[in-house]
Design a protein around this motif. Sequence first.
Motif, PDB file in Angstrom:
ATOM      1  N   ALA A  31       0.825  -1.209   0.000  1.00 30.63           N
ATOM      2  CA  ALA A  31       0.000   0.000   0.000  1.00 30.63           C
ATOM      3  C   ALA A  31       0.862   1.263   0.000  1.00 30.63           C
ATOM      4  O   ALA A  31       0.550   2.240  -0.696  1.00 30.63           O
ATOM      5  CB  ALA A  31      -0.932  -0.005   1.212  1.00 30.63           C
TER       6      ALA A  31
ATOM      7  N   ALA B 295      -5.512   1.394  -0.979  1.00 24.02           N
ATOM      8  CA  ALA B 295      -4.449   0.561  -1.559  1.00 24.02           C
ATOM      9  C   ALA B 295      -4.240  -0.701  -0.732  1.00 24.02           C
ATOM     10  O   ALA B 295      -3.954  -1.774  -1.275  1.00 24.02           O
ATOM     11  CB  ALA B 295      -3.152   1.362  -1.646  1.00 24.02           C
ATOM     12  N   HIS B 296      -4.383  -0.580   0.578  1.00 19.10           N
ATOM     13  CA  HIS B 296      -4.226  -1.737   1.458  1.00 19.10           C
ATOM     14  C   HIS B 296      -5.310  -2.782   1.202  1.00 19.10           C
ATOM     15  O   HIS B 296      -5.081  -3.984   1.403  1.00 19.10           O
ATOM     16  CB  HIS B 296      -4.268  -1.272   2.917  1.00 19.10           C
ATOM     17  N   GLU B 297      -6.486  -2.336   0.746  1.00 24.12           N
ATOM     18  CA  GLU B 297      -7.599  -3.246   0.499  1.00 24.12           C
ATOM     19  C   GLU B 297      -7.567  -3.873  -0.894  1.00 24.12           C
ATOM     20  O   GLU B 297      -8.427  -4.693  -1.226  1.00 24.12           O
ATOM     21  CB  GLU B 297      -8.930  -2.502   0.686  1.00 24.12           C
TER      22      GLU B 297
ATOM     23  N   ALA C 136      -4.000   5.390   1.013  1.00 25.65           N
ATOM     24  CA  ALA C 136      -3.233   4.225   1.462  1.00 25.65           C
ATOM     25  C   ALA C 136      -4.155   3.124   1.983  1.00 25.65           C
ATOM     26  O   ALA C 136      -3.884   1.932   1.783  1.00 25.65           O
ATOM     27  CB  ALA C 136      -2.234   4.644   2.544  1.00 25.65           C
TER      28      ALA C 136
ATOM     29  N   THR D  74       1.003   4.215  -2.920  1.00 26.10           N
ATOM     30  CA  THR D  74       0.764   5.608  -2.545  1.00 26.10           C
ATOM     31  C   THR D  74       1.929   6.520  -2.906  1.00 26.10           C
ATOM     32  O   THR D  74       1.720   7.640  -3.403  1.00 26.10           O
ATOM     33  CB  THR D  74       0.494   5.708  -1.025  1.00 26.10           C
TER      34      THR D  74
END
Length: 257
Positions: free
Chosen positions: A65, A128-130, A125, A69
């Motif tokens: 993530a 992006a983590h998901e 972020a 980013t």
Amino acid sequence: MKAIKSVIAAFSTFSRIPMPKTEWDEDYMRYLMPAFPLVGVVVGLALFAWCQLCLAFPLSPFAFAVGVTVLPLLITGGIHVDGFCDVVDALSSHAEPERKRAILKDPHVGAFAVIGVTAYLLVFAACAHELTLSQSTALALLVMPVLCRCCSGLTALVFPRSASQGMLSLFGQSADKKICLVVLVIELAACLAFVGWLSLPLLAAMVVALAACTLLLHRIAMKEFGGMSGDLSGFYLQVCKLALLFCIALAGGLAWF
């Protein structure tokens, strides 16, 4: 030759990638807007490569993530984030349009800009983590920056400008508008076709998201600032990027590809 000059101008203006140093003239800006998505191609390739690296090595979702980013910021130098910050500062003033336009020109960063960009990067972020790390996600991230820049270029050319001075006005006055619009529409159609090939539900979600972002931009530009500016284009690009990233995360979660 004019097209090559415009590509050099696009990368010199909107990225930190070294370009040949030459004296600029109108030829450098004539086709700058259609060349703008090429910067997105480089950003997209970097994100695609990052996905391949994370697929090959056991990096944590957090590290993945952070890369999604930060990589675009490293390549572009944060020029569009700067526009986002200026617009957040101006909107937070609740002043008249003339005063808001003056705030856009102020080189100082206000407290609301710091708060706004911090919140933006945290949400970005988190999205992006998901993301579901896969080849389909990598391909979607490849096209995302290009799609955002196609839309940003089109709105910059079509929406009325707020002033006769500034970067956006300079580009607009020098551009061959008809050719720029045609090329940008072709680039946009190619991006959407690519997304449709990946996933029709993802395409539908992205079209709705981009339409909502564009309507929001038009309302803000016309009501709050009296027209478009370079900062508003940067703000719009960042909002589009976040909206499209959310769509990609949603697509992975719902197994749309």
